[in-house]
Design a protein around this motif. Sequence first.
Motif, PDB file in Angstrom:
ATOM      1  N   ASN A 141     -48.006  22.419 111.658  1.00 27.32           N
ATOM      2  CA  ASN A 141     -47.378  22.190 110.356  1.00 27.32           C
ATOM      3  C   ASN A 141     -48.002  23.044 109.259  1.00 27.32           C
ATOM      4  O   ASN A 141     -48.918  22.623 108.563  1.00 27.32           O
ATOM      5  N   LEU A 142     -47.498  24.269 109.130  1.00 26.17           N
ATOM      6  CA  LEU A 142     -47.944  25.248 108.148  1.00 26.17           C
ATOM      7  C   LEU A 142     -49.339  25.801 108.476  1.00 26.17           C
ATOM      8  O   LEU A 142     -49.978  25.366 109.436  1.00 26.17           O
ATOM      9  N   PHE A 143     -49.776  26.755 107.643  1.00 24.62           N
ATOM     10  CA  PHE A 143     -51.043  27.458 107.865  1.00 24.62           C
ATOM     11  C   PHE A 143     -52.047  27.103 106.781  1.00 24.62           C
ATOM     12  O   PHE A 143     -51.822  27.361 105.597  1.00 24.62           O
ATOM     13  N   ILE A 144     -53.167  26.551 107.212  1.00 21.68           N
ATOM     14  CA  ILE A 144     -54.185  26.088 106.273  1.00 21.68           C
ATOM     15  C   ILE A 144     -54.840  27.248 105.538  1.00 21.68           C
ATOM     16  O   ILE A 144     -55.359  27.082 104.433  1.00 21.68           O
ATOM     17  N   ASP A 145     -54.823  28.455 106.136  1.00 17.22           N
ATOM     18  CA  ASP A 145     -55.471  29.605 105.518  1.00 17.22           C
ATOM     19  C   ASP A 145     -54.497  30.475 104.723  1.00 17.22           C
ATOM     20  O   ASP A 145     -54.859  31.549 104.257  1.00 17.22           O
ATOM     21  N   ASN A 146     -53.272  29.990 104.572  1.00 11.94           N
ATOM     22  CA  ASN A 146     -52.310  30.665 103.707  1.00 11.94           C
ATOM     23  C   ASN A 146     -52.282  29.915 102.376  1.00 11.94           C
ATOM     24  O   ASN A 146     -51.978  28.719 102.338  1.00 11.94           O
TER      25      ASN A 146
END
Length: 225
Positions: A141-146
């Motif tokens: 569920n989405l990118f934590i580093d974006n």
Amino acid sequence: MKIVLDAGHGGTDPGAVANGLKEKDLTLAIVKHIHRMLTEYEGVEVFLTRVDDRFLELEERAAIANKLNADYFVSVHINSGGGTGFESFIFNNPDAKTIAYQNVIHSEIMRAIGNVKDRGKKRANYAVLRKTKMPAILTENLFIDNPNDAAKLKSEQFLLQIAYGHVEGIAKAFGLKKKAEPQPKEKTTQEKKLYRVQVGAFSDRKNAERLVEELKKKGYSAVIV
């Protein structure tokens, strides 16, 4: 039916970490929301591999589901690695049911989270998918580093949307029905009665007003009739 929800990582394994967020915290928050929402449906037993910040081996997570003889296994994760968006995974050699469930759940999550890149429905040899004996899905569920994705993940409302998408997908895939809303109980004649207590009777209105002020100072609601 029995559903096992698996919050990825935990304890000494924080998962991906970036932008002031830890994957293990986000996955647990999402899973708890999913659990709460699923309790609104009939005939569903929901189990969590972890309910707090603890470490579990991948084999342990699968073993919990297998021991419960669960009907479905959902492992929730947050991605990293410089991308953006949502993707889901099933095991490399899935049966027809697993594929069908992924199709429905993936679509409902995308619908719930709105304007997010769809990275596609994928397959992988992940341990929790390989070792579970029932149909299973792993969601990223989405990118934590974006930074843009992380901004969404910092919103409690967005985490609720992710959870809602999972729930809608599971409900649609398995044909679940919501529990009937309890009908409000008809009040009895006794319950409909309203009693008032008179605390003073005066011929001079000023005396009545003085008592009202005293009562209000003590925290009572008072009126003059």
